[in-house]
Enzyme design. Structure first.
Site, PDB file in Angstrom:
ATOM      1  N   ARG A   1      -2.904 -11.681   3.216  1.00 26.45           N
ATOM      2  CA  ARG A   1      -3.972 -10.789   2.786  1.00 26.45           C
ATOM      3  C   ARG A   1      -3.577  -9.355   3.120  1.00 26.45           C
ATOM      4  O   ARG A   1      -2.609  -9.112   3.817  1.00 26.45           O
ATOM      5  CB  ARG A   1      -5.311 -11.180   3.426  1.00 26.45           C
ATOM      6  N   GLY A   2      -4.428  -8.421   2.613  1.00 26.77           N
ATOM      7  CA  GLY A   2      -4.083  -7.006   2.731  1.00 26.77           C
ATOM      8  C   GLY A   2      -3.332  -6.627   1.474  1.00 26.77           C
ATOM      9  O   GLY A   2      -2.413  -7.350   1.041  1.00 26.77           O
ATOM     10  N   ALA A   3      -3.727  -5.504   0.877  1.00 24.82           N
ATOM     11  CA  ALA A   3      -3.236  -5.169  -0.467  1.00 24.82           C
ATOM     12  C   ALA A   3      -1.708  -5.186  -0.592  1.00 24.82           C
ATOM     13  O   ALA A   3      -1.165  -5.867  -1.474  1.00 24.82           O
ATOM     14  CB  ALA A   3      -3.819  -3.823  -0.897  1.00 24.82           C
TER      15      ALA A   3
ATOM     16  N   ASN B   1     -12.313  -0.578  -0.550  1.00 25.26           N
ATOM     17  CA  ASN B   1     -11.726  -1.206   0.644  1.00 25.26           C
ATOM     18  C   ASN B   1     -12.713  -2.260   1.126  1.00 25.26           C
ATOM     19  O   ASN B   1     -13.790  -2.446   0.542  1.00 25.26           O
ATOM     20  CB  ASN B   1     -11.436  -0.153   1.726  1.00 25.26           C
ATOM     21  N   LYS B   2     -12.347  -2.950   2.165  1.00 29.47           N
ATOM     22  CA  LYS B   2     -13.144  -4.063   2.695  1.00 29.47           C
ATOM     23  C   LYS B   2     -14.622  -3.701   2.797  1.00 29.47           C
ATOM     24  O   LYS B   2     -14.962  -2.586   3.193  1.00 29.47           O
ATOM     25  CB  LYS B   2     -12.580  -4.455   4.071  1.00 29.47           C
TER      26      LYS B   2
ATOM     27  N   ARG C   1      -6.593 -12.758  -7.057  1.00 25.53           N
ATOM     28  CA  ARG C   1      -7.633 -11.888  -6.492  1.00 25.53           C
ATOM     29  C   ARG C   1      -7.703 -10.620  -7.352  1.00 25.53           C
ATOM     30  O   ARG C   1      -6.659 -10.087  -7.721  1.00 25.53           O
ATOM     31  CB  ARG C   1      -7.329 -11.521  -5.029  1.00 25.53           C
TER      32      ARG C   1
ATOM     33  N   GLN D   1     -11.756  -9.756   9.895  1.00 24.20           N
ATOM     34  CA  GLN D   1     -10.373  -9.244   9.938  1.00 24.20           C
ATOM     35  C   GLN D   1     -10.178  -8.275  11.109  1.00 24.20           C
ATOM     36  O   GLN D   1      -9.078  -8.176  11.662  1.00 24.20           O
ATOM     37  CB  GLN D   1     -10.014  -8.525   8.622  1.00 24.20           C
TER      38      GLN D   1
ATOM     39  N   ASP E   1      -7.725  -0.866  -0.988  1.00 21.46           N
ATOM     40  CA  ASP E   1      -7.257  -1.852  -1.964  1.00 21.46           C
ATOM     41  C   ASP E   1      -7.028  -1.248  -3.334  1.00 21.46           C
ATOM     42  O   ASP E   1      -6.249  -1.768  -4.130  1.00 21.46           O
ATOM     43  CB  ASP E   1      -8.249  -3.007  -2.060  1.00 21.46           C
TER      44      ASP E   1
HETATM   45  O1  MRU Z   1      -9.807  -9.312   1.901  1.00 19.62           O
HETATM   46  P1  MRU Z   1      -8.644  -8.670   2.579  1.00 19.62           P
HETATM   47  O2  MRU Z   1      -8.520  -9.066   4.009  1.00 19.62           O
HETATM   48  O3  MRU Z   1      -7.366  -8.859   1.812  1.00 19.62           O
HETATM   49  O4  MRU Z   1      -8.980  -7.133   2.548  1.00 19.62           O
HETATM   50  C1  MRU Z   1      -8.042  -6.236   3.079  1.00 19.62           C
HETATM   51  C2  MRU Z   1      -8.497  -4.836   3.128  1.00 19.62           C
HETATM   52  O5  MRU Z   1      -9.546  -4.488   2.647  1.00 19.62           O
HETATM   53  C3  MRU Z   1      -7.527  -3.851   3.713  1.00 19.62           C
HETATM   54  O6  MRU Z   1      -8.206  -2.817   4.358  1.00 19.62           O
HETATM   55  C4  MRU Z   1      -6.663  -3.262   2.591  1.00 19.62           C
HETATM   56  O7  MRU Z   1      -6.098  -4.262   1.804  1.00 19.62           O
HETATM   57  C5  MRU Z   1      -5.588  -2.374   3.108  1.00 19.62           C
HETATM   58  S1  MRU Z   1      -4.243  -3.262   3.848  1.00 19.62           S
HETATM   59  C6  MRU Z   1      -3.072  -2.111   4.267  1.00 19.62           C
END
Ligand code: MRU
Length: 353
Positions: A53-55, A252-253, A96, A201, A242
């Site tokens: 996970r994470g962009a 973002n999250k 996703r 997270q 994201d």
């Molecule tokens: O659902 P996730 O855990 O993939 O969401 C991740 C985020 O929102 C992060 O803040 C974002 O991807 C940046 S990662 C460098």
């Protein structure tokens, strides 16, 4: 970054190129378990279930997934390989919707595919491109760290939301990169990590990776961000993202926009750390960004021994929200810090693609 800090790598290719090794982020912080994925289906599953996970990490994993989809078969003709390529690209692209790095990486893989003339060289080219995407992300994150560190002072209290750390990228992270860099240079930051409901997270990942690296981190519930700000404990907010729209609106999250609103109220700078691969100039504003909705059980029962909501209650579980560009003090990219007229400045920083 010549770091002495133990920095975890969450996604890489096996030495023989037959699989992708990922750190299963769903098991953290209890277990640090690596898993080898050898098919696009396994990569899809890992992305959708947030093992990866994470962009940026999602983009890297998808790039490897495309390679894995084409490295086993032999094709008689490039057109045959193209059909297989398009199938696996569409499949992984449906995992996703919000993080644009996924689509950015898949497009890059396609451009590389289209440059291959000899069908026997397809797998090698795709492997090389996926490796380049990962290695580039390391350099990009490091550069973001350098630029963001210039915005901070030794001893600052920093609030972060979700996990934009080393495990969300190839290495170093985006929002956490300046924290690692500062740690090495004796900045002694005091990091406050929002737990980040509903998937935690912040608690499970950010608090874990910063603790592992010896950074001073304090875990708070999302609802405590206001009090720590009002008590003067926070000098800057750093978050990842994201997808950044052309006008600076940033997905973002879930919960990030609330933190930005609070930061504005308390006069605290709110910085978004964004590799240019996360900037989507095709999205005019945040309203054009598709927000993923996830399963109800993530809210009602996932972390509890007993369900914490009445059976059958209506739920709404958007995984991301959009922070309006006017709440963002600056966007920190690998190519420099962008402020003010995002519509103009983001174009400059993205350059030619
Ligand atoms: O659902 P996730 O855990 O993939 O969401 C991740 C985020 O929102 C992060 O803040 C974002 O991807 C940046 S990662 C460098």
């Amino acid at each position: 970054m010549t770091t002495t800090i133990p920095i975890v790598q969450s996604v890489r290719l096996t030495a023989d190129g037959s699989g992708v090794v990922i750190l299963d982020q769903t098991l953290l912080p209890g277990q640090k378990k690596y898993e080898t994925l050898s098919t696009p289906e396994a990569v899809f599953d890992a992305i959708i279930h947030l093992k990866v996970r994470g962009a940026p990490a999602i983009g890297i994993a998808a790039a490897y997934g495309v390679y894995l989809g084409l490295n086993q078969s032999t094709y008689a003709h490039i057109d045959e390989a193209r059909v297989a390529f398009q199938r696996v690209k569409a499949y992984l692209g449906s995992s996703r919707p919000t993080a644009v790095n996924l689509f950015w990486a898949l497009e890059r893989m396609e451009k590389r595919f289209e440059r291959v003339e000899d069908v026997r060289l397809v797998a090698e080219a795709l492997r090389d491109e996926a490796e380049q995407i990962r290695l580039e992300d390391e350099r990009v994150c490091e550069a973001i760290g350098v630029h963001a560190l210039e915005l901070l002072e030794p001893g600052d209290g920093i609030l972060t939301h979700c996990n934009a750390g080393t495990i969300a990228t190839a290495k170093y992270g985006t929002a956490l990169a300046p924290i690692y860099l500062g740690e090495e240079q004796g900045y002694n930051f005091k990091v406050f990590a929002d737990e980040t409901r509903p998937l935690l997270q912040g608690a499970r990942l950010t608090a874990w990776e910063l603790s592992e690296a010896g950074v001073d981190v304090t875990l708070i519930c999302d609802s405590m961000a206001s009090i720590v700000m009002s008590e003067g404990k926070i000098q800057a907010v750093l978050v990842g993202c994201d997808r950044v729209a052309a006008n600076g609106d940033t997905a973002n999250k879930i919960g990030t926009s609330a933190v930005a609103i609070l930061a504005k109220h308390y006069g605290i700078p709110f910085y978004v750390c964004a590799p240019t691969s996360t900037i989507d100039l095709a999205c005019e504003t945040g309203a054009d960004i598709e927000i993923e909705e996830r399963a109800a059980e993530e809210i009602t029962s996932k972390w509890y021994e007993e369900p914490m909501a009445p059976a059958g209650v209506k739920t709404y579980n958007p995984a991301f929200d959009v922070t309006s560009g006017d709440l963002i003090t600056a966007i920190v990219t690998e190519n420099g810090v962008v402020r003010g007229d995002y519509f103009r400045e983001l174009k400059t920083v993205v350059g030619e693609r």
